[in-house]
Write a protein that holds these residues in place. Structure first.
Motif, short mmCIF file in Angstrom:
data_model
loop_
_atom_site.label_atom_id
_atom_site.label_comp_id
_atom_site.label_asym_id
_atom_site.label_seq_id
_atom_site.Cartn_x
_atom_site.Cartn_y
_atom_site.Cartn_z
N ARG A 182 0.82 -1.21 0.00
CA ARG A 182 0.00 0.00 0.00
C ARG A 182 0.86 1.26 0.00
O ARG A 182 0.38 2.34 -0.33
N ARG A 183 2.11 1.12 0.43
CA ARG A 183 3.03 2.26 0.42
C ARG A 183 4.41 1.71 0.10
O ARG A 183 4.78 0.63 0.55
N ILE A 185 4.82 -1.05 2.94
CA ILE A 185 3.71 -1.20 3.90
C ILE A 185 2.68 -2.07 3.21
O ILE A 185 2.24 -1.76 2.10
N TRP A 186 2.32 -3.15 3.86
CA TRP A 186 1.37 -4.12 3.31
C TRP A 186 0.08 -4.13 4.14
O TRP A 186 0.12 -4.04 5.36
N ALA A 187 -1.06 -4.24 3.46
CA ALA A 187 -2.34 -4.35 4.19
C ALA A 187 -3.37 -5.04 3.30
O ALA A 187 -3.18 -5.10 2.08
N ALA A 197 4.71 7.08 7.62
CA ALA A 197 4.50 6.12 6.54
C ALA A 197 3.19 6.33 5.81
O ALA A 197 3.04 5.96 4.65
N PHE A 198 2.22 6.94 6.48
CA PHE A 198 0.91 7.15 5.86
C PHE A 198 0.99 8.15 4.72
O PHE A 198 0.38 7.96 3.67
#
Lengths: 473, 355
Positions: free
Chosen positions: B58-59, B353-355, B94-95
């Motif tokens: 996601r990032r 970043i994984w989700a 990170a967002f």
């Protein structure tokens, strides 16, 4: 190709560190490539392929390798097999015959197996002089397949500048190598040339490709060649100018086991024998029920309400968590255990509020004070410990807590030399007390139940409607 | 116990002591085996399977110029700190992908970094054999490297560090074979932990609010559980066939997982005092470097030297999915404090970043 040095020998050592982390992987890969090549035991068929006017000896297609990996290593997904195969290639065990980039393709692309002489497990650390000799001899041979790629030409130019003084020597070595190579037969030369090129593709990879010879510095000193002393591929004697790579070698002396060491082991083992352990069936039940209880809170397993901010870019989920109104789901968690309630600052606040309403908040305040004590800087510990004693345990303390005589004795002894763990026994006792008594009542209390069932305080629903009606008329 | 003391008194030889130790070890193994009445994955047959997971990147955090070796989340669930081979430490939101702080340290191979509980400081260390604390200034222009304060001193590289519930204490692990607890303000050594016979590569603090224990794993293939108060080794496990690169507690604190160069991850329960699961596959031949649990403990994320992250069903022992994306070794994986995301750091110079 080096003539004399056919035997892959470690530098200086006769007993290689076989169980060093890199070796473990190399041995596994070597097992795989040995099995793949074993045509009598379900291996792929390595054959000569005709191409225009020439023959391409000893090759296998990428698709065949992928198929073999899927079948023999129980891989269901071709993408996984391709990835594994590409890693085997990147480490130099198989290579495409017409490309410097070491990766596996699931099609008719032709691959060849690397000669064990060049295997990474032999701990090659090829010198730049070797690389220069190699590139130099490539330019001497008039073969299209040996033409330098752009990055290789750049590398050669850079090496010529760096080794300007000894270029004559390098040139001569390259000539010597060409002579040696010419003696071999055509088919053998094709194979050896490609294997040599693949070797250099590992040690001098195409810009942008991973250099798989890079090591984790923490493991370096246990490798067979910890100083990464250069070993010449073309039998060029070290002229003493090359420095071993700087590597972080431990100053730790190898310890010999002493009687004290073994005695310590014996004491430890005896203490372990005294330990009461649970059956696996019982811990399995415990693990399963813990996991089950928390799965609804696990964003990877259960969808979050509102959406996961990382996925939707909407921060409502976080805003809700930070707000003064905890959700029912969050309040439910406080009921799992006293630990869970205290872990959540909102849960801690509500529990404290409940205890205050019962005029029995000193237990929780003591518990919190001791938690805080353990996290203070060293210089504050002594005075803070004294403060806690005065507040909760001393004669005529303003917030007296109820300790059993045993814990009280222990604690008053500890406090003579106050430290961060002086109140451990007392804290444990108080925690058990809260758990068995006030926590249970908290869960039954209105304060908790209102939040759990999301009962709004103040205006009832009917009251709201009446007010609305009155306002509109 | 009595027999052992007697042994020293009568001047027993080293070899007879070793024999005694060996027989005790066998006896212990036998005792423990009696309790292994079922395999965890057998008991978990009745548990519902985890549904298909659709985990994606996601990032993508780009900014490091070299291998990223370590990262740690901030308690605010969106900030994180990362450290790399070239001595750079970066604090990210990170967002938003915003780099909030960047510090260049004079030491290469920053193998360990940690975010303080208050969010006001970060700790880091590596080949300098130290653990330093850097306060995070609100002033962007301030030179953070100058405010760095050395807290821990080891005699070999720093492999891991973590704050212990407040900004005031740090727990460290080192290539010198020891772990240590330090007072940040004074730099004083509060407690040291000796027992490993080779480099300690990782440590993790028990998640309990009331506990005072932590687990460590190292090149001696052992994982040890320690009492922070006394410095004593409470429990020890030895079943891996090579270095243990990472240890991490299961969320309840009753068990922990480890990742090893033997390409397996293993699960140990403290109450049963034994290994209760092994996570391995024929096609996974590269070392596992890092592990972390999802919030419920149902999933185990493991990063490997084959550039992938395998997601394991902790109870059933099966692999749920495999995450591709990194282009070099995965050095660290960490689930965010509220479990909403997984961060992975890699030798490909990026974090995902994984989700």
């Amino acid at each position: 190709m080096a003539e004399g040095a056919k035997e892959p020998v470690g530098v200086g050592t006769t007993d290689p560190e076989e169980d060093s982390p890199n070796m473990i992987v190399y041995r596994k890969i070597e097992d795989i490539v040995t099995r793949i090549q074993d045509e009598n035991a379900g291996g792929v068929s390595i054959r000569t392929v005709k191409s225009f006017l020439s023959k391409i000896p000893s090759v296998v297609s990428g698709a065949d390798i992928v198929q073999w990996l899927m079948k023999n290593l129980s891989v269901e997904d071709p993408a996984e097999a391709i990835h594994l195969g590409s890693l085997v290639a990147a480490h130099g065990y198989i290579f495409p015959i017409s490309d410097h980039v070491l990766m596996l393709k699931d099609d008719g692309t032709l691959y060849r197996f690397q000669s064990p002489y060049f295997w990474p497990s032999n701990c090659w650390e090829p010198e730049n002089t070797d690389y220069a000799i190699y590139l130099c001899k490539r330019t001497m041979q008039n073969k299209a397949r040996l033409e330098l790629a752009d990055y290789e030409a750049e590398n050669l130019a850079r090496l010529q500048r760096a080794f300007a003084r000894k270029w004559e020597f390098i040139f001569m070595q390259a000539e010597a190598q060409v002579k040696i190579d010419r003696k071999k037969d055509k088919a053998e030369r094709k194979i050896l040339d490609s294997q040599e090129r693949a070797f250099w593709d590992v040690h001098r990879p195409v810009p942008g490709c991973v250099n798989t010879t890079e090591m984790d510095i923490r493991k370096c000193r246990r490798e067979r060649n910890p100083h990464r002393v250069k070993k010449s591929v073309y039998g060029v004697p070290d002229d003493g100018q090359s420095q071993p790579s700087p590597v972080h070698i431990s100053s730790q002396p190898t310890k010999k086991t002493t009687k004290e060491d073994v005695q310590k082991e014996i004491n430890f083992l005896n203490s372990q024998l005294d330990r009461h352990c649970m059956k696996v069936s019982k811990v399995a039940d415990s693990l399963m029920s813990y996991t089950e209880q928390f799965m609804e809170y696990d964003p990877f397993v259960s969808a979050t309400e509102p959406s996961n901010p990382w996925i939707s870019d909407d921060m409502s989920f976080w805003d809700l968590e930070a707000s003064r109104d905890p959700s029912q789901q969050r309040v439910k968690k406080w009921g799992f255990s006293l630990e869970e309630a205290l872990k959540d600052p909102a849960g801690r606040d509500q529990f404290l509020k409940f205890l205050e309403s019962e005029f029995s908040s000193e237990n929780l305040r003591f518990w919190l004070a001791v938690q805080d004590l353990k996290r203070r800087p060293l210089q504050d510990v002594s005075s803070r410990a004294q403060e806690i004693w005065q507040e909760f345990l001393a004669e005529g303390a303003p917030s007296p807590i109820n300790l059993d005589s045993h814990s009280y004795e222990r604690t008053s002894q500890n406090i003579k030399d106050p430290g961060r763990y002086s109140y451990e026994d007392a804290q444990e006792h108080i925690f058990k007390l809260m758990k068995s008594d006030s926590y249970a009542r908290f869960l039954r209390s209105n304060i908790y139940q209102d939040l759990l069932l999301a009962r709004k305080k103040g205006k009832s629903l009917t009251g709201k409607r009446l007010t609305g009606l009155m306002q509109s008329s | 116990m009595k027999m052992a003391c007697k042994g020293l008194q009568t001047g027993e030889t080293l070899s007879s002591l070793k024999r005694e130790s060996e027989s005790l070890r066998k006896k212990l193994e036998e005792e423990r085996r009696k309790l292994a009445d079922v395999e965890l994955n057998q008991a978990a047959e009745k548990v519902e399977v985890v549904g298909a997971l659709s985990i994606k990147t996601r990032r993508l955090l780009k900014g490091h110029g070299n291998k990223v070796l370590c990262m740690d989340w901030c308690k605010d669930k969106r900030r994180l700190v990362s450290s790399s081979q070239d001595g750079k430490v970066i604090v990210w939101d990170a967002f938003t992908l915003n780099k909030e702080h960047g510090v260049s340290l004079p030491c290469t191979w920053m193998m360990a970094c940690a975010y303080s509980p208050s969010g006001c400081a970060v700790a880091c260390g590596g080949l300098d054999n130290k653990c330093s604390v850097i306060p995070l200034s609100l002033d962007r222009n301030e030179n953070l490297a100058a405010k760095k304060k050395s807290v821990a001193m080891h005699t070999n590289y720093l492999s891991g560090c973590t704050f212990t519930g407040s900004d005031m204490q740090i727990l460290t692990s080192s290539g010198d074979g020891s772990c240590a607890l330090w007072d940040v303000e004074s730099g004083q050594l509060l407690q040291s932990f000796h027992g490993h016979t080779a480099d300690v590569l990782s440590l993790d603090l028990a998640p309990s609010e009331t506990g005072n224990t932590f687990v460590s794993g190292g090149s001696d293939r052992r994982s040890n559980v320690w009492d922070m108060r006394s410095g004593q080794n409470i429990q020890s496990f030895e079943s891996h066939e090579s270095d243990i690169n990472c240890v991490k507690y299961y969320p309840s604190g009753d068990a922990f997982a480890s990742a090893s160069d033997d390409s397996t991850c293993r699960f140990y329960d403290l109450r049963a005092d034994r290994e209760v699961a092994v996570y391995q596959k024929d096609s996974i031949i590269f070392g596992a470097s890092t592990v972390d649990f999802s919030l419920s403990g149902r999933l185990l994320f493991a990063g490997y030297n084959d550039y992938t992250i395998n997601v394991w069903d902790v109870l059933k022992g099966t692999r749920v999915t495999c995450l591709f994306g990194h282009e070099n070794r995965v050095s660290r994986v960490r689930v965010s404090p509220d479990g909403t995301a997984l961060c992975s750091a890699s030798w490909d110079n990026t974090l995902r970043i994984w989700a």
